[in-house]
Design a protein around this motif. Structure first.
Motif, PDB file in Angstrom:
ATOM      1  N   MET A   1      -5.933 -12.223 -11.412  1.00 18.30           N
ATOM      2  CA  MET A   1      -6.163 -10.871 -11.912  1.00 18.30           C
ATOM      3  C   MET A   1      -6.198  -9.883 -10.751  1.00 18.30           C
ATOM      4  O   MET A   1      -6.846 -10.124  -9.731  1.00 18.30           O
ATOM      5  CB  MET A   1      -7.483 -10.820 -12.683  1.00 18.30           C
ATOM      6  CG  MET A   1      -7.766  -9.494 -13.333  1.00 18.30           C
ATOM      7  SD  MET A   1      -9.270  -9.560 -14.353  1.00 18.30           S
ATOM      8  CE  MET A   1      -9.320  -7.877 -14.939  1.00 18.30           C
ATOM      9  N   VAL A   2      -5.499  -8.773 -10.895  1.00 19.53           N
ATOM     10  CA  VAL A   2      -5.410  -7.782  -9.835  1.00 19.53           C
ATOM     11  C   VAL A   2      -6.688  -6.947  -9.813  1.00 19.53           C
ATOM     12  O   VAL A   2      -7.138  -6.430 -10.833  1.00 19.53           O
ATOM     13  CB  VAL A   2      -4.193  -6.858 -10.051  1.00 19.53           C
ATOM     14  CG1 VAL A   2      -4.134  -5.794  -8.963  1.00 19.53           C
ATOM     15  CG2 VAL A   2      -2.904  -7.679 -10.060  1.00 19.53           C
ATOM     16  N   ALA A   3      -7.293  -6.828  -8.639  1.00 20.93           N
ATOM     17  CA  ALA A   3      -8.488  -5.995  -8.491  1.00 20.93           C
ATOM     18  C   ALA A   3      -8.123  -4.534  -8.706  1.00 20.93           C
ATOM     19  O   ALA A   3      -6.981  -4.115  -8.446  1.00 20.93           O
ATOM     20  CB  ALA A   3      -9.090  -6.192  -7.111  1.00 20.93           C
ATOM     21  N   GLU A   4      -9.079  -3.750  -9.156  1.00 19.56           N
ATOM     22  CA  GLU A   4      -8.787  -2.350  -9.476  1.00 19.56           C
ATOM     23  C   GLU A   4      -8.255  -1.585  -8.269  1.00 19.56           C
ATOM     24  O   GLU A   4      -7.331  -0.777  -8.393  1.00 19.56           O
ATOM     25  CB  GLU A   4     -10.040  -1.659 -10.016  1.00 19.56           C
ATOM     26  CG  GLU A   4     -10.466  -2.146 -11.388  1.00 19.56           C
ATOM     27  CD  GLU A   4      -9.430  -1.898 -12.470  1.00 19.56           C
ATOM     28  OE1 GLU A   4      -8.640  -0.944 -12.350  1.00 19.56           O
ATOM     29  OE2 GLU A   4      -9.399  -2.684 -13.435  1.00 19.56           O
ATOM     30  N   HIS A   5      -8.820  -1.831  -7.073  1.00 15.10           N
ATOM     31  CA  HIS A   5      -8.379  -1.079  -5.909  1.00 15.10           C
ATOM     32  C   HIS A   5      -6.971  -1.461  -5.458  1.00 15.10           C
ATOM     33  O   HIS A   5      -6.373  -0.762  -4.643  1.00 15.10           O
ATOM     34  CB  HIS A   5      -9.369  -1.243  -4.742  1.00 15.10           C
ATOM     35  CG  HIS A   5      -9.343  -2.596  -4.114  1.00 15.10           C
ATOM     36  ND1 HIS A   5     -10.048  -3.669  -4.619  1.00 15.10           N
ATOM     37  CD2 HIS A   5      -8.688  -3.055  -3.012  1.00 15.10           C
ATOM     38  CE1 HIS A   5      -9.836  -4.728  -3.862  1.00 15.10           C
ATOM     39  NE2 HIS A   5      -9.023  -4.384  -2.879  1.00 15.10           N
ATOM     40  N   LEU A  80     -15.211  -0.602  -5.935  1.00 11.49           N
ATOM     41  CA  LEU A  80     -14.982   0.290  -7.073  1.00 11.49           C
ATOM     42  C   LEU A  80     -15.708  -0.211  -8.314  1.00 11.49           C
ATOM     43  O   LEU A  80     -15.734  -1.408  -8.587  1.00 11.49           O
ATOM     44  CB  LEU A  80     -13.481   0.385  -7.381  1.00 11.49           C
ATOM     45  CG  LEU A  80     -12.624   1.300  -6.500  1.00 11.49           C
ATOM     46  CD1 LEU A  80     -11.171   1.207  -6.935  1.00 11.49           C
ATOM     47  CD2 LEU A  80     -13.101   2.739  -6.547  1.00 11.49           C
ATOM     48  N   ARG A  81     -16.275   0.721  -9.063  1.00 14.48           N
ATOM     49  CA  ARG A  81     -16.892   0.402 -10.351  1.00 14.48           C
ATOM     50  C   ARG A  81     -16.732   1.603 -11.277  1.00 14.48           C
ATOM     51  O   ARG A  81     -16.560   2.745 -10.819  1.00 14.48           O
ATOM     52  CB  ARG A  81     -18.372   0.077 -10.177  1.00 14.48           C
ATOM     53  CG  ARG A  81     -19.210   1.241  -9.664  1.00 14.48           C
ATOM     54  CD  ARG A  81     -20.699   0.997  -9.829  1.00 14.48           C
ATOM     55  NE  ARG A  81     -21.498   2.071  -9.263  1.00 14.48           N
ATOM     56  CZ  ARG A  81     -21.779   3.216  -9.899  1.00 14.48           C
ATOM     57  NH1 ARG A  81     -21.296   3.436 -11.121  1.00 14.48           N
ATOM     58  NH2 ARG A  81     -22.523   4.144  -9.331  1.00 14.48           N
TER      59      ARG A  81
END
Length: 200
Positions: A1-5, A80-81
């Protein structure tokens, strides 16, 4: 899964930022590489994102203005959140990433800095201040851009290759008072040994 950043960017253009913020009840300035482009009067390099500066005390107004957007904040040192509506951000939070919806690429990054109703104050050294009225200049179409010397001060902390390009592009066009301000700010925040001081 690709991290948001790690998800892709498709940054808004400056005129699209101006449309998004046209009803903003707070001051803001296009920053980053676009601010240098505005100062030198040409596109100096490609831009992978777009940065907008505002004062930290205005962040709740920003969140209400972007209520329909998916906004995330970077908790130090940079995780990031999601930023829900109604959350008052702690003083140590300075970066906000926004996109139209969770499936869209990132579109805009907001940077929060310290200040009052009348003055900007650098979070890197409280002695570095500037009247808000002198923090930037508007383009012919009315878009506010951060002053080149202030943007270069940000970039001087830990210069990356693109920051060096921006410095070299802007340096010949800086007025004497801009050079003096930048040199003084660099000395205060980063020390007398900073490499850029030799060129200023």
């Amino acid at each position: 899964m690709v991290a948001e950043h790690e998800k892709p960017w498709s940054p808004l253009a400056p005129d699209e930022v101006a449309t998004l913020l046209r009803d903003a009840p707070f001051p803001w300035w296009i920053a980053g590489g676009y601010a240098i482009d505005h100062f030198v009067g040409r596109t100096t390099r490609p831009h992978g994102d777009i940065d907008v500066l505002l004062l930290h005390h205005d962040h709740e107004k920003l969140r209400r203005l972007t209520a329909g957007w998916d906004c995330w904040v970077a908790d130090p040192p940079g995780r990031l959140r999601p930023w829900p509506l109604g959350e008052n951000l702690a003083p140590q939070i300075h970066d906000i990433w926004c996109r139209p919806n969770p499936d869209a690429p990132w579109a805009i990054q907001f940077m929060l800095d310290d200040g009052t109703a009348c003055h900007w104050q650098s979070r890197r050294n409280a002695a570095i201040t500037r009247p808000l009225a002198d923090l930037g200049a508007r383009s012919e179409t009315g878009i506010p851009y951060l002053a080149a010397e202030i943007q270069l001060f940000y970039k001087a902390k830990s210069p990356r290759p693109k920051d060096l390009l921006d410095f070299e592009a802007a340096l010949p066009l800086l007025a004497d008072e801009q050079r003096e301000w930048l040199a003084d700010a660099i000395r205060l925040a980063y020390g007398d040994g900073h490499a850029w001081l030799k060129k200023l």
